[in-house]
Enzyme design. Sequence first.
Site, PDB file in Angstrom:
ATOM      1  CD  GLU A   1       0.650  42.122  81.094  1.00 12.61           C
ATOM      2  OE1 GLU A   1      -0.299  41.438  80.658  1.00 12.61           O
ATOM      3  OE2 GLU A   1       1.570  42.545  80.370  1.00 12.61           O
TER       4      GLU A   1
ATOM      5  CG  HIS B   1      13.571  47.281  64.887  1.00 19.12           C
ATOM      6  ND1 HIS B   1      13.990  47.870  63.719  1.00 19.12           N
ATOM      7  CD2 HIS B   1      13.488  45.951  64.615  1.00 19.12           C
ATOM      8  CE1 HIS B   1      14.165  46.949  62.782  1.00 19.12           C
ATOM      9  NE2 HIS B   1      13.856  45.784  63.300  1.00 19.12           N
TER      10      HIS B   1
ATOM     11  CG  HIS C   1      13.615  39.678  61.329  1.00 12.17           C
ATOM     12  ND1 HIS C   1      12.425  40.207  60.882  1.00 12.17           N
ATOM     13  CD2 HIS C   1      14.216  40.677  62.056  1.00 12.17           C
ATOM     14  CE1 HIS C   1      12.291  41.444  61.317  1.00 12.17           C
ATOM     15  NE2 HIS C   1      13.366  41.759  62.029  1.00 12.17           N
TER      16      HIS C   1
ATOM     17  CG  HIS D   1       0.184  46.258  77.348  1.00 14.54           C
ATOM     18  ND1 HIS D   1       0.306  46.976  76.188  1.00 14.54           N
ATOM     19  CD2 HIS D   1      -0.148  45.002  76.962  1.00 14.54           C
ATOM     20  CE1 HIS D   1       0.058  46.208  75.145  1.00 14.54           C
ATOM     21  NE2 HIS D   1      -0.232  45.000  75.585  1.00 14.54           N
TER      22      HIS D   1
END
Length: 363
Positions: A98, A334, A276, A101
Amino acid sequence: MWLQLALTGLGVAVIPLCIVFLSKETNKHRKLIAVTLTLTFELIMFGAFTRLTDSGLGCPDWPGCYGQANPLLSHEAIKAAEVAMPHGPVTTQKAWIEMVHRYLAMSVGVLICAQVLLAWMRKKTTDISPWLTTSALLCVCVQGAFGAWTVTLKLQPVIVTTHLLLGMGLLALLAAVLEQHSHQIKHVSSMAPNVAKALILPATFALILLFIQVALGGWVSTNYAALACQDYPLCHGQVVPTMDFEHGFSLWRQLGMTTNGEYLPFPALVAIHWLHRNFALLVIVVVSYVAWQAMRTPGFESLGNKLLLAIVLQFLIGVSTIFFSWPLLLAVLHNGGAAMLVLLLTMLNYRVRHASHALSSPI
């Protein structure tokens, strides 16, 4: 803590800044934009890794970690949280994921600030408007706010999805800024104005559809609905399975809960996943058509080929995540595939408009 975080962000930004200013390229401004774009792309993928490893609450406060600038200084607090909740979201590994990031996000902010400064300093010596770069700075500020709310509102789905959309929007803006500084529309003189103009509407439509699909994909991910359907092209052996759209697409609610505070029913997850995957078919058709048209247009062949390859790979990766039960690597790829499509479609939209304007303007 704030000073330590600022120094850390600057320290991380020093590396790409050195790459820019020590390079042999004469146009340092364009090089800075390209490096910032690359780092933003990597930040989006690392953000996906952060979310998919459940590290979004690895540090449950913001902007630091248990009030400190890094997990090393918060070691005792993290260990206490692990003891209190052995299966909870806080571990040393997740805390580092975290915080890395966040450090990357801060460095992107520093690089964009440098871009804005250069853009306004060169306003009088160039015909390039600095407002597009300035809009990227505004976007990154809003993105930072949503990053904070992602943590403070405990991964609320609508906040996390908006955070993803803003990241993709920032990528698109930086791609447009790079194109603005490139002026590399090849073979423009061989095209008729109506050829370039004919691509504007489908390319714009494709980009809009892509952002809708990114929002739907973010909604799948943040609601942990990726495995709601584990067969393809059917879902639980049906074309139209039992679904609950009302609860699935209620926006303002806590993670895993309905607006009434009850646990989200499984048919709601099925609805999220099903929409989706089926909306993806529309996106594939439209983007493939745009890629085919670009391949037939002088000066856009290469971009059209890349766009077609990207949409095919994205479809294959998406289907693979279902058959291989959503492995981490495929899931991150993805997200990266979606970012690449945003990048390529933004470039195509900018170049088509640039070419159309250049060909239509009197000499």
